[in-house]
Scaffold this active site. Structure first.
Site, PDB file in Angstrom:
ATOM      1  N   ASP A   1       0.869  -1.158   0.000  1.00 21.48           N
ATOM      2  CA  ASP A   1       0.000   0.000   0.000  1.00 21.48           C
ATOM      3  C   ASP A   1       0.918   1.224   0.000  1.00 21.48           C
ATOM      4  O   ASP A   1       2.099   1.117   0.358  1.00 21.48           O
ATOM      5  CB  ASP A   1      -0.880  -0.030   1.247  1.00 21.48           C
ATOM      6  CG  ASP A   1      -1.738   1.202   1.388  1.00 21.48           C
ATOM      7  OD1 ASP A   1      -2.441   1.545   0.421  1.00 21.48           O
ATOM      8  OD2 ASP A   1      -1.696   1.825   2.461  1.00 21.48           O
ATOM      9  N   VAL A   2       0.415   2.390  -0.370  1.00 16.87           N
ATOM     10  CA  VAL A   2       1.255   3.593  -0.413  1.00 16.87           C
ATOM     11  C   VAL A   2       0.945   4.541   0.732  1.00 16.87           C
ATOM     12  O   VAL A   2       1.780   4.785   1.607  1.00 16.87           O
ATOM     13  CB  VAL A   2       1.124   4.316  -1.775  1.00 16.87           C
ATOM     14  CG1 VAL A   2       1.880   5.645  -1.758  1.00 16.87           C
ATOM     15  CG2 VAL A   2       1.660   3.429  -2.893  1.00 16.87           C
TER      16      VAL A   2
END
Length: 225
Positions: free
Chosen positions: A15-16
């Site tokens: 995920d960012v």
């Protein structure tokens, strides 16, 4: 012409927002600007920070933007985010170093709720794009984390699920990984509470980026035991 050799290295999907980069300041400012743009009183920062990570439409609806204004608010959010919010972020301490160390033994990719073009530009602005072989993310109309993970897996050449790990800070990252048969690592430095992470039942929760390599090795060994 024969195809090149298949890269058999394990895959780590990240995920960012809240996992790789602390993008909360820019996201909050852009959400507030979006609400103002459609004539609403912007929500307080604390209220907006309580549920960062979902698509903009979901976050805006969650703070009271009526359905009739959601589309215009999302357009305003994205415009403000590209112009202002994208730069109001920084990688979490220790994450760039951890990514650099992992690149030798793993294929790295993202599976983010950001639109792919936005995520690509965002990572480039913060000097992180080159760590990731594939930038996987949302497309217009597709904002489901499980679907994003599935599409990113295809973009990577459909590696075996037991050779992949999803890493994230919210329940959707963990449930999306589980839906695709992946092992999961939850990180506690992001936007999800400890209770949220525990309830999502990841394979492991880590508290520091320098624990990523050991946790990934342990999970992959368990997959082949």
């Amino acid at each position: 012409m024969s195809a090149g050799p298949v890269d058999a290295r394990p895959v780590l999907l990240f995920d960012v927002d809240g996992t790789v980069v602390d993008s909360a300041p820019g996201m909050v400012r852009s959400l507030q600007a979006a609400m103002a743009a459609v004539g609403l009183e912007p929500a307080a920062e604390g209220q907006l920070r309580a549920d960062l990570g979902p698509p903009p439409a979901v976050m805006l609806a969650g703070v009271g933007v009526p359905e009739s204004l959601i589309n215009d608010a999302v357009i305003a959010y994205r415009a403000h985010y590209r112009q202002v919010g994208m730069d109001r972020a920084e990688a979490f301490a220790g994450v760039p170093e951890a990514l650099g160390g992992l690149c030798a033994g793993y294929r790295l990719a993202t599976a983010t709720m950001k639109l792919i073009d936005t995520a690509t530009e965002f990572l480039a602005r913060h000097g992180l794009r080159d760590h990731f072989e594939v930038v996987g993310g949302a497309r217009n109309g597709v904002f489901d984390k499980a679907a994003i993970i599935a599409e990113t897996r295809v973009a990577l050449g459909s590696p075996a699920a037991e050779n992949m790990i999803m890493i994230g800070d919210r329940h959707s990252d963990i449930s999306g990984g589980h839906s695709n048969g992946l092992r999961t690592i939850a990180v506690s430095w992001g936007y999800g509470s400890r209770a949220e992470l525990e309830a999502s039942e990841p394979d492991v929760i880590i508290d520091r980026p320098d624990q990523l390599a050991e946790a990934a090795t342990r999970l992959l060994q368990s997959a082949t035991a």
